[in-house]
Design a protein around this motif. Structure first.
Motif, mmCIF file in Angstrom:
data_model
loop_
_atom_site.group_PDB
_atom_site.id
_atom_site.type_symbol
_atom_site.label_atom_id
_atom_site.label_comp_id
_atom_site.label_asym_id
_atom_site.label_seq_id
_atom_site.Cartn_x
_atom_site.Cartn_y
_atom_site.Cartn_z
ATOM 1 N N GLY A 106 16.505 -0.317 -60.935
ATOM 2 C CA GLY A 106 15.105 0.090 -60.852
ATOM 3 C C GLY A 106 14.698 1.040 -61.962
ATOM 4 O O GLY A 106 15.531 1.685 -62.596
ATOM 5 N N SER A 107 13.390 1.115 -62.187
ATOM 6 C CA SER A 107 12.846 2.041 -63.186
ATOM 7 C C SER A 107 11.457 2.457 -62.749
ATOM 8 O O SER A 107 10.688 1.653 -62.235
ATOM 9 N N LEU A 108 11.114 3.728 -62.978
ATOM 10 C CA LEU A 108 9.783 4.206 -62.658
ATOM 11 C C LEU A 108 8.813 3.981 -63.809
ATOM 12 O O LEU A 108 7.639 3.724 -63.614
ATOM 13 N N PRO B 274 20.726 -1.805 -70.659
ATOM 14 C CA PRO B 274 21.985 -1.932 -69.904
ATOM 15 C C PRO B 274 21.766 -2.484 -68.506
ATOM 16 O O PRO B 274 20.713 -2.264 -67.895
ATOM 17 N N LYS B 275 22.753 -3.203 -68.007
ATOM 18 C CA LYS B 275 22.705 -3.697 -66.622
ATOM 19 C C LYS B 275 23.180 -2.583 -65.696
ATOM 20 O O LYS B 275 24.274 -2.057 -65.859
ATOM 21 N N GLN B 276 22.346 -2.227 -64.724
ATOM 22 C CA GLN B 276 22.689 -1.173 -63.761
ATOM 23 C C GLN B 276 22.276 -1.608 -62.354
ATOM 24 O O GLN B 276 21.438 -0.979 -61.713
ATOM 25 N N PRO B 277 22.873 -2.690 -61.840
ATOM 26 C CA PRO B 277 22.465 -3.230 -60.533
ATOM 27 C C PRO B 277 22.750 -2.254 -59.400
ATOM 28 O O PRO B 277 23.722 -1.499 -59.448
ATOM 29 N N THR B 278 21.881 -2.286 -58.380
ATOM 30 C CA THR B 278 21.995 -1.320 -57.287
ATOM 31 C C THR B 278 22.220 -1.961 -55.923
ATOM 32 O O THR B 278 22.241 -1.264 -54.915
ATOM 33 N N ASN B 279 22.382 -3.295 -55.876
ATOM 34 C CA ASN B 279 22.675 -3.943 -54.595
ATOM 35 C C ASN B 279 23.676 -5.074 -54.829
ATOM 36 O O ASN B 279 23.884 -5.503 -55.983
ATOM 37 N N PRO B 280 24.332 -5.559 -53.782
ATOM 38 C CA PRO B 280 25.363 -6.597 -53.960
ATOM 39 C C PRO B 280 24.852 -7.866 -54.617
ATOM 40 O O PRO B 280 25.556 -8.484 -55.419
ATOM 41 N N TYR B 281 23.628 -8.284 -54.293
ATOM 42 C CA TYR B 281 23.066 -9.484 -54.922
ATOM 43 C C TYR B 281 22.959 -9.293 -56.429
ATOM 44 O O TYR B 281 23.453 -10.114 -57.211
ATOM 45 N N ALA B 282 22.302 -8.217 -56.846
ATOM 46 C CA ALA B 282 22.107 -7.962 -58.274
ATOM 47 C C ALA B 282 23.448 -7.777 -58.989
ATOM 48 O O ALA B 282 23.628 -8.216 -60.131
ATOM 49 N N SER B 283 24.397 -7.144 -58.310
ATOM 50 C CA SER B 283 25.721 -6.937 -58.910
ATOM 51 C C SER B 283 26.427 -8.262 -59.147
ATOM 52 O O SER B 283 27.071 -8.467 -60.187
ATOM 53 N N SER B 284 26.292 -9.185 -58.198
ATOM 54 C CA SER B 284 26.940 -10.487 -58.353
ATOM 55 C C SER B 284 26.299 -11.281 -59.494
ATOM 56 O O SER B 284 26.981 -11.999 -60.231
ATOM 57 N N LYS B 285 24.990 -11.167 -59.654
ATOM 58 C CA LYS B 285 24.308 -11.862 -60.746
ATOM 59 C C LYS B 285 24.693 -11.257 -62.097
ATOM 60 O O LYS B 285 24.874 -11.981 -63.087
ATOM 61 N N ALA B 286 24.817 -9.945 -62.142
ATOM 62 C CA ALA B 286 25.216 -9.279 -63.386
ATOM 63 C C ALA B 286 26.634 -9.673 -63.783
ATOM 64 O O ALA B 286 26.925 -9.928 -64.962
ATOM 65 N N ALA B 287 27.534 -9.737 -62.787
ATOM 66 C CA ALA B 287 28.915 -10.132 -63.061
ATOM 67 C C ALA B 287 28.982 -11.580 -63.549
ATOM 68 O O ALA B 287 29.716 -11.909 -64.486
ATOM 69 N N ALA B 288 28.193 -12.453 -62.919
ATOM 70 C CA ALA B 288 28.162 -13.856 -63.328
ATOM 71 C C ALA B 288 27.659 -13.990 -64.760
ATOM 72 O O ALA B 288 28.167 -14.815 -65.539
ATOM 73 N N GLU B 289 26.676 -13.177 -65.127
ATOM 74 C CA GLU B 289 26.191 -13.172 -66.508
ATOM 75 C C GLU B 289 27.338 -12.916 -67.491
ATOM 76 O O GLU B 289 27.416 -13.546 -68.550
#
Length: 288
Positions: free
Chosen positions: A106-108, A117-132
């Protein structure tokens, strides 16, 4: 004749009814299957002449990802690795991986570009970042022509009602309240499905191997405002007190990013921009 092979696992949120208008076309073929089955995927590439892969398959519901994090990791990371590996072995001409704006976190106020940079904050986003990372590694190591896209929230007709727009519409149509997490001040950028289709066609034709493209829109709305507009549209009321009767605020989920603002100049450079105005898109969506 350009042929389209459609591979789907027909999970809980899939419906063959959505394919009825194209199921009988000569250049379309549907196959039920799972990207997490390596032998099946290898066989598929061996028996079907696949030139280009558009990889949309994923577990995507953020709320569920907190409860079923390992399943999200399995499908989104392992499944992607299986698919990109098989595509590489089959010497596919282009592999497009469909990711999400949520990998940025997230960003304000800061707008994300593709180098952020990738900074995912939930399991879904983390899995997509890892797949990338797995997909990108095939470009770095083998120069396999992969392209990664990160898009804003997509909405449109026939969307499964676990996503916020079809969920609110369905609830209101059944005379139930819109359920809002936390304050409802979290903002999201919404892209109409037809605009996203045009974006993918643009990437197919003009996207450069090894590149990442943000598919974003400047249109942004808070979840509370979204609920208000859908109540006005479906319940046909402008009364503030009456609208409050259709909203129910509940505890926020463990992590809920406030905004995902993205810069999409790279896509603009390819000739793509969103065209469908919100009022038009949401009217078409609410009719289904």
């Amino acid at each position: 004749l350009l042929c389209h092979l459609d591979l789907r696992s027909l999970d809980y949120c899939a419906s063959l009814k959505n394919l009825e208008t194209i199921s009988n076309k000569q250049n379309y073929k549907f196959i039920e299957g799972d990207i997490c089955e390596p032998h099946f995927i290898k066989w598929l590439f061996e028996t079907e002449k696949v030139d280009i892969v558009l990889h949309f398959a994923a577990q995507t519901h953020v709320d569920l990802s907190f409860v079923h994090a390992l399943e999200f990791t399995y499908v989104n990371v392992y499944g992607t690795h299986v698919l990109v590996s098989a595509a590489y072995e089959a010497r596919v001409e282009k592999f497009i991986y469909v990711s999400t704006d949520e990998v940025y976190g997230g960003s304000l106020d800061e707008e994300f570009d593709e180098s952020s940079p990738k900074q995912p904050t939930n399991p879904y986003a983390s899995s997509k970042a890892a797949a990338e990372c797995f997909v990108q590694s095939y470009w770095e190591q083998y120069k396999f022509p992969v392209v990664i896209t990160r898009s804003s929230n997509v909405y449109g007709p026939h969307q499964y009602p676990e996503k916020v727009i079809p969920k609110f519409i369905s609830l209101l149509q059944h005379n139930r309240k819109c359920c809002i997490h936390g304050s409802g001040l979290q903002k999201r950028n919404f892209l109409y499905a037809a605009d996203v289709v045009e974006a993918f066609l643009t990437v197919l034709k003009k996207g450069k191997p090894g590149e990442i493209y943000n598919i974003g829109t400047n249109f942004e709305m808070s979840i509370a405002q979204l609920a208000k507009e859908l109540i006005q549209l479906i319940k046909e009321t402008n009364s503030e007190s009456e609208m409050e009767n259709w909203v129910d605020y509940v505890d926020d989920r463990p992590s809920n990013d406030m905004r995902y603002p993205m810069k999409s100049e790279k896509m603009h450079g390819l000739g793509w921009r969103p065209k469908v105005p919100w009022k038009e898109g949401i009217k078409k969506t609410s009719m289904f």
